[in-house]
Each structure stands twice: as structure tokens, then as C-alpha cells.
Design an enzyme around this catalytic site. Structure first.
Site, short mmCIF file in Angstrom:
data_model
loop_
_atom_site.label_atom_id
_atom_site.label_comp_id
_atom_site.label_asym_id
_atom_site.label_seq_id
_atom_site.Cartn_x
_atom_site.Cartn_y
_atom_site.Cartn_z
N SER A 108 -16.64 7.18 -34.68
CA SER A 108 -16.59 6.20 -33.61
C SER A 108 -16.00 6.70 -32.30
O SER A 108 -15.15 6.04 -31.69
CB SER A 108 -15.83 4.96 -34.09
N GLU A 145 -20.62 -1.99 -25.58
CA GLU A 145 -21.53 -1.25 -26.47
C GLU A 145 -22.79 -2.07 -26.78
O GLU A 145 -23.90 -1.55 -26.77
CB GLU A 145 -20.82 -0.83 -27.76
N ASP A 180 -15.15 -1.18 -35.16
CA ASP A 180 -14.71 0.06 -34.50
C ASP A 180 -13.83 -0.23 -33.29
O ASP A 180 -12.81 0.44 -33.07
CB ASP A 180 -15.93 0.87 -34.04
P1 ADP Z 1 -19.96 7.96 -32.89
O1 ADP Z 1 -19.42 6.68 -32.34
O2 ADP Z 1 -20.14 7.93 -34.38
O3 ADP Z 1 -19.18 9.15 -32.47
P2 ADP Z 1 -22.21 7.22 -31.26
O4 ADP Z 1 -23.60 7.71 -31.22
O5 ADP Z 1 -21.98 5.78 -31.51
O6 ADP Z 1 -21.45 8.14 -32.32
O7 ADP Z 1 -21.50 7.56 -29.89
C1 ADP Z 1 -21.53 8.87 -29.36
C2 ADP Z 1 -21.84 8.80 -27.89
O8 ADP Z 1 -20.71 8.23 -27.18
C3 ADP Z 1 -22.03 10.16 -27.27
O9 ADP Z 1 -23.36 10.60 -27.42
C4 ADP Z 1 -21.65 9.91 -25.81
O10 ADP Z 1 -22.74 9.32 -25.11
C5 ADP Z 1 -20.55 8.88 -25.92
N1 ADP Z 1 -19.22 9.54 -25.94
C6 ADP Z 1 -18.28 9.46 -26.90
N2 ADP Z 1 -17.18 10.19 -26.59
C7 ADP Z 1 -17.45 10.77 -25.41
C8 ADP Z 1 -16.73 11.68 -24.57
N3 ADP Z 1 -15.51 12.13 -24.89
N4 ADP Z 1 -17.32 12.07 -23.41
C9 ADP Z 1 -18.54 11.60 -23.07
N5 ADP Z 1 -19.26 10.76 -23.83
C10 ADP Z 1 -18.74 10.34 -24.98
MG MG Z 2 -20.39 4.79 -32.37
#
Ligand code: ADP
Ligand code: MG
Length: 352
Positions: free
Chosen positions: A98, A132, A144
Site C-alpha cells: 500500500s 484514490e 489501507d
Molecule cells: P501498492 O499500493 O500496493 O504499492 P498501487 O498500484 O496501489 O500499489 O500504488 C502504486 C502507485 O502509487 C505507484 O505506481 C505510483 O503511481 C504511486 N506511488 C506510491 N508511492 C509513490 C512514491 N513514493 N512516489 C511516487 N509515486 C508513488
Molecule cells: Mg495501493
């Protein structure tokens, strides 16, 4: 990270997440021209937008996650002066831990803090969740964002998604004698979005066929009443039994019985693998190899189709387990997993 209660949060069910000791940091500086600019050390793209002109369709990629909280606040009548945002994260992106909730919760907190009214708890979680679902456009449950905002050190959050009520449950690894490990398979959950929406629809259809408001109200007996398709019955059975397992783990944690917690993890994974069909070969191997190395329990965590598994283990066995899991992945020809220890930490906090 969810200890247990998988795919229950959009079925008005129980979940039991912890906030882990990996953080997303946002450094925020105020501006006075209504412009939002953003950088991330994890992404090459940068952005510059006017808060007043934000529209959900107008921003894509990671900037959507950064701009969403500003849009939600603006929708609610906040006048935001604009900000420069620099993001850095220790959370692997797209690994089921998350990172998306973390970045949106952190930015929601940073922007509200800059505006002089730092949001917290459910209010902060709500901004991140709206961001989101309504701005980024990813339908998700509320778990989350709730744990990102509400997490507390050494506790798990027992959350009833039916009415958003919650309770803190001691999550004590017995003064370091037990350890909780994440096995990040390194497989991005790409398949997930379509499958996630499909599982949601199946659950809604099953609840409608059973004549209950949500699967929270269903019982195992009711599922056998013959009105469900075979697939609906298996999906619903996962949700009903998973809710029971959350209650079981809550009781086990209260009694400091980590063996019982481990056994519930194993049954949860089986149910996700066979009934809900959201596991993957890598997640199954993570669980099997952890158990073979003597873990008290293991299960996939998050939406599935890749991402991470978690395992509960005697602290003395951590090195053995890591070696065993990495070896099993190597033998299977899978990419090297990352295996790391986590514990329950405080959620979002503001520093000046
Ligand atoms: P999860 O929540 O399981 O890590 P998600 O697909 O829901 O996977 O979210 C991931 C997305 O969130 C990334 O592809 C990006 O667009 C965004 N994101 C999360 N953390 C960062 C970060 N530190 N910098 C830039 N974008 C981020
Ligand atoms: Mg996510």
C-alpha cells in the site's frame, strides 16, 4: 500491511492491519500562487498544476496520487495556497504494501497541515480514500488509508469496515522472541485491477442472490441454500470464513497465542488460493517454503496476483527461513524475493 482479513473490506467485513516501519516521507513547502509542484525520488516525472484546475481525468500516473488529496480538500471548500512537494518512500511500489495509501495519506496530512488544520484519524483516511477512488480512479476498500492514518506502535487495528468502528489490539512479538517477515515476491500485481473489480462484482451478486445487504451478513449455512453459482459460493465462502479468522486472530493476540495466529494465517492463504483464487505461484511458494522452514504461519497479504506474503516465525529461525525461501525461489526459477522483518509502528505524523 494486513495481518488478516483479505478481500473482506469491500464486503463490510473485518480487517486487522498494522502500520509497518517503512515510511513514505513528504517534504512540503507552502506557496502563495495556488500551484502544486511535485517530485518523487521514485519516479522521473515531475508535475506542476494549479489546484483550482485539477480534474480527475486531467492527471495520470503518479502525479494523480499526489494531486488527488489536494483535489479532495478543494472539493470540500478548503482554500489551499499551493505547495512544493518532495516525496521519498521506503515502501516498495506495487508490492501489496500500500504505497498508494501511504503517499496519499502523507500528502493529505502535509497539505492540511500547511493550511493550518492538520487532519488526523478517520478524517485524514477519508481524504486519502476519496483521492484514490474518485481522483485516481481505483476502487478500493478503506482499510489501507485507515491504517496509514491510525496506526500505532505495537498494536494492530481491528477495523469493522461495516461502520468504520475500530479497536487497538496489542501486537506484541514477545519482546523480540518472535518475528514478522515480509516476503516481497517482486512480482508487480499488474493483473490485479480487472480481477479485483470482478471479485467485487461477484461478491455483490452473491449477496444480492442471498438477499443480504453484504456478505458480512451471510453464513456458511446460507451459502449452501442452492441459490449461488459454484463460483459465487466459493468466493462467498472465503469472505465468510475469513471474517471468522479475523475474530480468531484478535482473540489469539489478546491471549498472546502466536501459534494460533500462525495457524489462522495458513488457513487464510488456503482459502485465498482455492476459494478466492487470487494467489500466484510465487505467493504459494513463499508460503510453502516459509512453512517448510518452520514458520508458525504464512499467507499472502494485499490484493494478490503478486506482491507480498507475510510470515510469523521464531526469531531464532529468521536466518534459516530467509535462506530457505530464497533458495526455493532460485530452484523454481523465480526472481529473488526480498525478505525483511517488520513491526507495528505509528502511522502518519507531521513534523515541523
Ligand atoms: P501498492 O499500493 O500496493 O504499492 P498501487 O498500484 O496501489 O500499489 O500504488 C502504486 C502507485 O502509487 C505507484 O505506481 C505510483 O503511481 C504511486 N506511488 C506510491 N508511492 C509513490 C512514491 N513514493 N512516489 C511516487 N509515486 C508513488
Ligand atoms: Mg495501493
Amino acid at each position: 500491511m494486513n495481518l488478516i482479513g483479505e478481500h473482506t473490506d469491500y464486503n463490510s467485513g473485518f480487517v486487522l492491519p498494522i502500520a509497518i516501519n517503512l515510511r513514505t516521507y513528504v517534504a512540503a513547502a507552502p506557496r502563495n500562487d495556488g500551484v502544486l509542484r511535485g517530485w518523487s525520488l521514485q519516479e522521473a516525472e515531475t508535475f506542476e498544476v494549479e489546484v483550482a484546475r485539477l480534474t480527475p481525468a486531467g492527471v495520470t500516473g503518479w502525479p494523480a496520487y499526489a494531486c488527488g488529496p489536494a483535489w479532495v480538500l478543494a472539493q470540500r471548500g478548503w482554500s489551499l495556497p499551493g505547495a512544493d512537494l518532495l516525496v521519498d518512500s521506503q515502501i516498495p511500489l506495487g508490492a501489496g504494501l500500500s504505497s498508494s495509501a501511504a503517499i496519499q495519506t502523507a500528502i493529505g496530512l502535509a497539505l492540511s497541515d500547511l493550511a493550518g488544520r492538520p487532519l488526523e484519524g478517520r478524517d485524514l483516511a477519508d481524504v486519502a480514500h476519496r483521492s484514490e477512488s474518485d481522483f485516481v480512479g481505483v476502487p478500493s476498500g478503506t482499510m489501507d488509508q485507515m491504517i496509514s492514518a491510525l496506526g500505532r506502535r505495537s498494536t494492530a487495528l481491528f477495523l469493522d469496515t461495516k461502520d468504520a468502528s475500530y479497536e487497538y489490539i496489542p501486537f506484541d512479538l514477545m519482546a523480540g522472541r518472535r518475528a514478522l517477515l515480509v516476503i516481497d515476491t517482486g512480482v508487480k500485481h499488474r493483473l490485479r485491477d480487472g480481477q479485483y473489480a470482478e471479485r467485487r462484482r461477484t461478491c455483490e451478486a452473491a449477496a444480492a442472490a442471498l438477499g443480504v445487504p453484504s456478505l458480512r451478513e451471510a453464513t456458511l449455512e446460507l451459502l449452501e441454500s442452492g441459490v449461488l453459482t459454484e463460483v459465487q459460493r466459493r468466493r462467498a465462502r472465503h469472505v465468510v470464513t475469513e471474517n471468522h479468522r479475523v475474530l480468531e486472530v484478535v482473540a489469539a493476540l489478546r491471549a498472546a497465542d502466536l501459534r494460533l495466529v500462525g495457524s489462522a494465517f495458513v488457513r487464510s492463504h488456503e482459502s485465498l488460493r482455492r476459494d478466492y483464487e487470487v494467489s500466484s505461484p510465487e505467493l504459494d511458494l513463499a508460503v510453502e517454503s516459509a512453512l517448510a522452514a518452520g514458520a508458525l504461519g504464512a499467507r499472502m497479504t494485499g490484493g494478490g496476483f503478486g506482491g507480498s506474503a507475510i510470515t510469523l516465525v521464531e526469531a531464532v529461525d529468521v536466518a534459516t527461513l530467509r535462506r530457505h525461501v530464497i533458495g526455493a525461489f532460485d530452484t523454481a526459477g523465480f526472481g529473488k524475493p526480498r525478505v525483511f522483518e517488520v513491526h507495528a509502528e505509528d502511522g502518519a505524523t507531521a513534523h515541523r
